[in-house]
Each structure stands twice: as structure tokens, then as C-alpha cells.
Design a protein around this motif. Structure first.
Motif, mmCIF file in Angstrom:
data_model
loop_
_atom_site.group_PDB
_atom_site.id
_atom_site.type_symbol
_atom_site.label_atom_id
_atom_site.label_comp_id
_atom_site.label_asym_id
_atom_site.label_seq_id
_atom_site.Cartn_x
_atom_site.Cartn_y
_atom_site.Cartn_z
ATOM 1 N N SER A 353 0.794 -1.001 -0.028
ATOM 2 C CA SER A 353 0.006 0.041 -0.108
ATOM 3 C C SER A 353 0.831 1.242 0.025
ATOM 4 C CB SER A 353 -0.990 -0.100 1.057
ATOM 5 O OG SER A 353 -1.740 -0.918 1.157
ATOM 6 N N ALA A 354 1.989 1.279 0.564
ATOM 7 C CA ALA A 354 2.973 2.226 0.882
ATOM 8 C C ALA A 354 3.651 2.711 -0.543
ATOM 9 C CB ALA A 354 4.196 2.200 1.658
ATOM 10 N N PHE A 355 3.878 1.625 -1.283
ATOM 11 C CA PHE A 355 4.304 1.551 -2.632
ATOM 12 C C PHE A 355 3.463 2.390 -3.349
ATOM 13 C CE2 PHE A 355 7.127 -2.357 -1.876
ATOM 14 C CZ PHE A 355 8.188 -1.444 -2.349
ATOM 15 N N ASN A 356 2.094 2.056 -3.374
ATOM 16 C CA ASN A 356 1.045 2.711 -4.260
ATOM 17 C C ASN A 356 0.677 3.997 -3.862
ATOM 18 O OD1 ASN A 356 0.013 0.861 -6.450
ATOM 19 N ND2 ASN A 356 0.637 -0.467 -4.628
ATOM 20 N N LEU A 357 0.545 4.304 -2.447
ATOM 21 C CA LEU A 357 0.569 5.826 -1.951
ATOM 22 C C LEU A 357 1.615 6.533 -2.523
ATOM 23 C CD1 LEU A 357 -0.382 5.373 1.876
ATOM 24 C CD2 LEU A 357 -1.769 6.301 0.082
ATOM 25 N N GLY A 358 2.754 6.129 -2.739
ATOM 26 C CA GLY A 358 3.926 6.788 -3.163
ATOM 27 C C GLY A 358 3.659 6.861 -4.711
ATOM 28 N N VAL A 359 3.154 6.005 -5.614
ATOM 29 C CA VAL A 359 2.782 6.371 -6.932
ATOM 30 C C VAL A 359 1.555 7.054 -6.992
ATOM 31 C CG1 VAL A 359 1.645 5.227 -9.018
ATOM 32 C CG2 VAL A 359 3.520 4.037 -7.626
ATOM 33 N N ALA A 360 0.702 7.435 -6.152
ATOM 34 C CA ALA A 360 -0.411 8.106 -6.098
ATOM 35 C C ALA A 360 0.124 9.635 -5.961
ATOM 36 C CB ALA A 360 -1.509 7.679 -5.050
ATOM 37 N N MET A 361 1.037 9.669 -4.815
ATOM 38 C CA MET A 361 1.316 11.057 -4.388
ATOM 39 C C MET A 361 2.442 11.502 -5.752
ATOM 40 S SD MET A 361 4.586 11.551 -1.416
ATOM 41 C CE MET A 361 5.444 10.549 -2.791
ATOM 42 N N GLY A 362 3.495 10.642 -6.143
ATOM 43 C CA GLY A 362 4.117 11.013 -7.395
ATOM 44 C C GLY A 362 3.421 11.722 -8.272
ATOM 45 N N ALA A 363 2.498 10.713 -8.704
ATOM 46 C CA ALA A 363 1.491 11.175 -9.810
ATOM 47 C C ALA A 363 0.803 12.610 -9.664
ATOM 48 C CB ALA A 363 0.416 10.050 -10.277
ATOM 49 N N PHE A 364 0.241 12.600 -8.346
ATOM 50 C CA PHE A 364 -0.437 13.931 -8.000
ATOM 51 C C PHE A 364 0.229 15.172 -7.955
ATOM 52 C CE2 PHE A 364 -2.380 16.845 -4.822
ATOM 53 C CZ PHE A 364 -3.304 17.204 -5.361
ATOM 54 N N ILE A 365 1.525 14.941 -7.247
ATOM 55 C CA ILE A 365 2.559 16.119 -7.240
ATOM 56 C C ILE A 365 2.956 16.412 -8.600
ATOM 57 C CG2 ILE A 365 4.733 16.951 -6.603
ATOM 58 C CD1 ILE A 365 4.263 15.274 -3.759
ATOM 59 N N GLY A 366 3.350 15.392 -9.384
ATOM 60 C CA GLY A 366 3.579 15.474 -10.814
ATOM 61 C C GLY A 366 2.569 16.107 -11.851
ATOM 62 N N GLY A 367 1.467 16.210 -11.397
ATOM 63 C CA GLY A 367 0.051 16.783 -11.972
ATOM 64 C C GLY A 367 0.323 18.270 -11.653
ATOM 65 N N LEU A 368 0.355 18.555 -10.294
ATOM 66 C CA LEU A 368 0.747 19.937 -9.798
ATOM 67 C C LEU A 368 1.862 20.768 -10.392
ATOM 68 C CD1 LEU A 368 -0.035 19.454 -6.092
ATOM 69 C CD2 LEU A 368 -1.721 20.392 -7.832
ATOM 70 N N VAL A 369 2.913 19.769 -10.616
ATOM 71 C CA VAL A 369 4.084 20.421 -11.270
ATOM 72 C C VAL A 369 4.104 20.938 -12.598
ATOM 73 C CG1 VAL A 369 6.481 20.311 -11.723
ATOM 74 C CG2 VAL A 369 5.715 19.579 -9.710
ATOM 75 N N VAL A 370 3.184 20.094 -13.555
ATOM 76 C CA VAL A 370 2.971 20.160 -14.848
ATOM 77 C C VAL A 370 2.138 21.352 -15.049
ATOM 78 C CG1 VAL A 370 1.972 19.410 -16.782
ATOM 79 C CG2 VAL A 370 3.213 17.871 -15.501
ATOM 80 N N ASP A 371 0.930 21.596 -14.239
ATOM 81 C CA ASP A 371 -0.008 22.705 -14.239
ATOM 82 C C ASP A 371 0.649 24.066 -13.705
ATOM 83 O OD1 ASP A 371 -1.950 21.012 -15.723
ATOM 84 O OD2 ASP A 371 -2.898 20.545 -13.777
ATOM 85 N N SER A 372 1.523 23.797 -12.976
ATOM 86 C CA SER A 372 2.283 25.084 -12.570
ATOM 87 C C SER A 372 2.906 25.970 -13.487
ATOM 88 C CB SER A 372 3.176 24.883 -11.392
ATOM 89 O OG SER A 372 3.974 25.864 -10.900
ATOM 90 N N PRO A 373 2.427 27.361 -13.615
ATOM 91 C CA PRO A 373 3.144 28.268 -14.439
ATOM 92 C C PRO A 373 4.670 28.455 -14.120
ATOM 93 C CG PRO A 373 1.187 28.962 -13.843
ATOM 94 C CD PRO A 373 1.463 27.885 -12.709
ATOM 95 N N ALA A 374 4.889 28.372 -12.860
ATOM 96 C CA ALA A 374 6.321 28.525 -12.385
ATOM 97 C C ALA A 374 7.170 27.471 -12.601
ATOM 98 C CB ALA A 374 6.177 29.265 -10.904
ATOM 99 N N LEU A 375 6.616 26.292 -12.946
ATOM 100 C CA LEU A 375 7.397 25.114 -13.082
ATOM 101 C C LEU A 375 7.335 24.284 -14.221
ATOM 102 C CD1 LEU A 375 7.012 23.514 -9.341
ATOM 103 C CD2 LEU A 375 8.666 24.650 -10.220
ATOM 104 N N GLY A 376 6.224 23.544 -14.270
ATOM 105 C CA GLY A 376 5.934 23.002 -15.633
ATOM 106 C C GLY A 376 6.533 21.670 -15.958
ATOM 107 N N LEU A 377 6.277 21.040 -17.063
ATOM 108 C CA LEU A 377 6.681 19.534 -17.203
ATOM 109 C C LEU A 377 8.182 19.097 -17.001
ATOM 110 C CD1 LEU A 377 5.836 16.870 -18.321
ATOM 111 C CD2 LEU A 377 6.169 17.719 -20.590
ATOM 112 N N ASN A 378 9.118 20.148 -17.310
ATOM 113 C CA ASN A 378 10.324 20.022 -17.370
ATOM 114 C C ASN A 378 10.933 20.065 -15.953
ATOM 115 O OD1 ASN A 378 10.472 20.045 -20.040
ATOM 116 N ND2 ASN A 378 11.027 21.975 -20.415
ATOM 117 N N ALA A 379 10.219 20.592 -14.806
ATOM 118 C CA ALA A 379 10.696 20.669 -13.432
ATOM 119 C C ALA A 379 10.423 19.373 -12.776
ATOM 120 C CB ALA A 379 9.906 21.672 -12.914
ATOM 121 N N THR A 380 9.870 18.185 -13.399
ATOM 122 C CA THR A 380 9.380 17.293 -12.801
ATOM 123 C C THR A 380 10.342 16.497 -12.219
ATOM 124 O OG1 THR A 380 8.987 15.835 -15.143
ATOM 125 C CG2 THR A 380 7.056 16.760 -13.690
#
Length: 403
Positions: A353-380
Motif C-alpha cells: 500500500s505504501a508503494f502505491n501511496l507513493g505512486v499516487a503521491m508522485g503522480a498527483f505532485i507531478g500533475g501539480l508541477v505540470v500545471d504550475s506556471p512557475a514550474l511546468g513539465l520540465n521541472a518534474t
């Protein structure tokens, strides 16, 4: 003294030379499960275009599956603890197949999210119980290697299943991909029916309070945090890898499918090497592997604009990302045996479950980074590296507390 399930399993299935048939069944099923967990990464652009959602929204398909594993797994593990192991694993594959049939016929994005969530329920139970079985049918000094063999199904899925599923999705639509995964699940179900011994015993009775007891143990709780952060940091970038390789590195969609295959080969090699390295003092090895993974992610932040350098760095990221899996799984079982004998099975499932919480967390944070005007896809990549380094720091603390 109350026997643990691992002892009971060892009594029913004596250790033997060569690969035990039960490991084949576990590995085949892991291949099907691994394919569905990671294939969404390759077809996110296709799903987004088909259902009219953004790339970051489609990334929720990775997060929601992982949450299904993380939230449904521990509860189902407790509720099914007295079910014979063979019947339980066969039933898990049946649920897995049903979930993917539902995904294939999903009329809209919300229905697809729901079916992905349900499909994840079987994942944690299967890997939690399966890892305990795998470690119990080999000599003591081969336990991490046996777990690595089982988890090799995941790595083979990334080598073969994910690229193939991506190609199918690109040419025949994403629904065909989920049909293919359902077929793989059917093969896994048959393998479990034929290859798992009929006399696998039921686990020790486990209740929700047993899980709370495990979660209340500071040593085990710390390992769960290490797993979520150390493993999940990579998924900040991996979830959007196909998009990154297309938009930043400049590869075509067909080339990305090939690169996912190459990435999978690196993962397979890293998984097996990590298993061998982690047979003794897994925590000490984990610290080194996490640091190397963080370095690879940081380097990728600069090399992703160059096709050659980017691919080379990608190989290192893949290798280090799964090299930690066997050690993390063995480490938590060791600590459970040390501090809470009899909870190895539930601790193993909670770590999945912790592995997959990590996946969920990583994917969610990645989405925030991608949508962020200050960061974007290349900051992941560098954001993921920071998360992995936090996991490395926690591993140092755990290692010092349990020397």
C-alpha cells in the motif's frame, strides 16, 4: 509460542533447489498486475484526447489505481486473513479481470476512474500475501532474491506489457489495451489454479486492530514512509514520461513506445541486482540506492533535452527505481518479525500500500508541477529527486535505530 504465517508456510512448502512452481504462478500474475499499473502512463495522451480531459487530469488514472491498492488492500487483507491462500489469490485475479472489463467498456472518464479504483483492490492483497509465500519457500539467505523473482513479473510487464499495451492503445484505442490486460489476468488466474499448491494454509486471523497495531509501531511506520517517499519520488516524472519524451526530448509516439521497452529492461536488471544486494543489511543498501536514484533524476533535469544523453540517463533512472523494491519489502518483513511477530503478512501488505501511496503521491505532485506556471513539465525530474532524498534521509534514521 504462536507461530507466524511464514513458519506455517515453510512447514507446508519445504524449500527446494531451483525455481519453485509457485514462484512461476506469482510471477505470471505479477506480470498482468504490473502491466495495468504502468500501461496507463503510455496511453495517457490517447485517453485524454478520447475523453476530452487534460493530460494532468488523465494522470489521475495512475493515482486512482494506486489509491485503490493503498486503501482497499489493507482492509481486504484483514477481512480475508482466514481464507486459504490459493483461493484468495485466485479470487484476487478474478476481481482484477472484472475491473478491467469494466474499464474497457467505460462510457466516460468518471466511470473509468471508478473501475480503475476497484481494480486496485486486488493488487495489495495479491502482492502482500504473495511476497510472504515467495520468501517462505526458499532458504533464509535467498528471501530477497525470491521476492525479486516475484516482482520480476512487474519488471517484465514494463519491458513487454507496457510497450505492447501502448502500441495497442495507439493503433486500436485505449479500450483495446484494457481488454488485453483482462486477457493477461485470465492467464494469471489459470496459472494460480494450476501451479499454486492446494495445501497452502490460511493466514493467522487478522483484524483492523492488528493493522492499527502495526501502524502504531514507530519502526514499521517509518519504513512505510520510506517506501512511499523513496519509491514514489520517481513517479513525479515517470507518470508524465511519455509526454516529456515527446514534447521536451522530441521523440515520436512510436519511438516513445520503444523507449518504454528499453526503460523496462533497465528496471528488470535493477530489480534483480537490488534483490541480490539486499539479501543482507537491506537498509544500508537502500540508502545508497536512493542517493543514486536522486542523482540520476537531477541529471535527467539537464539531459532530457538531448536524445542521446536523455536516454542514457533514463536507463539509470529505471535501474535504480526498482532496485529498491526487494530490499524495502524484505526490510519491513524483518522488522515485523522482530517487533510484532505474527504480523509479517499484514506488514507486507501495508508496504505494498505504501508503494502505491507513493505512486499516487508522485503522480498527483507531478500533475501539480505540470500545471504550475512557475514550474511546468520540465521541472518534474528535480522535484522527484528531492522527494527521493527525503526517503534516503529517513532510511538512515531507520538503519541507525535498528542496527
Amino acid at each position: 509460542m504462536k507461530q507466524t504465517e511464514s513458519i506455517a508456510l515453510a512447514q507446508h512448502i519445504p524449500a527446494q533447489k531451483g525455481l519453485h512452481p509457485a514462484l512461476w504462478a506469482l510471477t505470471i500474475s505479477a506480470f498482468a498486475i504490473g502491466t495495468t499499473e504502468f500501461v496507463a502512463v503510455g496511453i495517457l495522451p490517447t485517453i485524454a484526447d478520447s475523453l476530452g480531459v487534460t493530460i494532468s487530469s488523465s494522470g489521475l488514472l495512475v493515482s486512482i489505481y494506486a489509491l485503490g491498492v493503498a486503501l482497499g488492500g489493507p482492509v481486504l487483507t484483514a477481512l480475508t486473513s482466514n481464507v486459504p491462500r490459493k483461493l484468495l489469490l485466485v479470487s484476487c485475479m478474478g476481481l482484477f479481470i472484472a475491473g478491467h472489463i469494466a474499464s474497457a467498456v467505460a462510457p466516460g472518464f468518471l466511470f473509468l476512474l471508478a473501475s480503475r479504483f476497484i481494480s486496485g483492490f486486488a493488487h495489495a492483497v495479491f502482492f502482500g500475501v504473495g511476497a510472504t509465500i515467495a520468501a517462505s519457500i526458499v532458504p533464509p539467505d535467498k528471501k530477497a532474491t525470491a521476492i525479486a523473482i516475484m516482482f520480476a513479473g512487474l519488471t517484465i510487464a514494463i519491458i513487454v506489457g507496457v510497450p505492447l499495451g501502448t502500441v495497442i492503445g495507439q493503433h486500436f484505442g485505449w479500450r483495446a489495451t484494457f481488454v488485453g490486460v483482462a486477457i493477461l489476468g485470465s492467464i494469471g488466474l489459470v496459472a494460480n489454479m494450476l501451479l499454486l499448491p492446494a495445501n497452502l494454509p490460511a493466514g493467522l486471523p487478522l483484524k483492523i486492530k492488528d493493522q492499527l497495531k502495526v501502524l502504531a509501531n514507530k519502526h514499521i511506520l517509518l519504513v512505510l514512509a520510506i517506501t512511499a517517499l523513496g519509491y514514489g519520488g520517481t513517479f513525479v516524472v515517470f507518470t508524465y514520461m511519455a509526454t516529456l519524451l515527446e514534447k521536451t526530448t522530441g521523440f515520436s509516439a512510436n519511438t516513445v513506445s520503444i523507449l518504454l521497452l528499453v526503460y523496462g529492461v533497465a528496471i528488470a536488471i535493477g530489480n534483480l541486482l537490488g534483490g541480490k544486494l539486499s539479501n543482507h543489511q537491506p537498509a544500508k543498501i537502500l540508502v545508497r540506492l536512493f542517493v543514486l536514484q536522486a542523482i540520476a533524476l537531477l541529471v535527467f533535469n539537464f539531459t532530457d533535452v538531448n536524445p542521446v544523453a536523455g536516454v542514457i540517463t533514463l536507463l539509470f533512472i529505471g535501474g535504480f527505481s526498482f532496485a529498491t523494491v526487494p530490499g524495502l519489502q524484505l526490510y519491513i518483513v524483518q522488522l515485523a518479525s522482530k517487533y510484532l511477530p505474527g504480523t509479517e503478512d499484514i506488514s507486507s501488505a501495508l508496504n505494498i500500500s505504501a508503494f502505491n501511496l507513493g505512486v499516487a503521491m508522485g503522480a498527483f505532485i507531478g500533475g501539480l508541477v505540470v500545471d504550475s506556471p512557475a514550474l511546468g513539465l520540465n521541472a518534474t525530474p528535480w522535484v522527484g529527486a528531492i522527494i527521493v532524498l527525503i526517503g534516503a534521509g529517513l532510511t538512515v534514521i531507520s538503519y541507525r535505530n535498528n542496527k
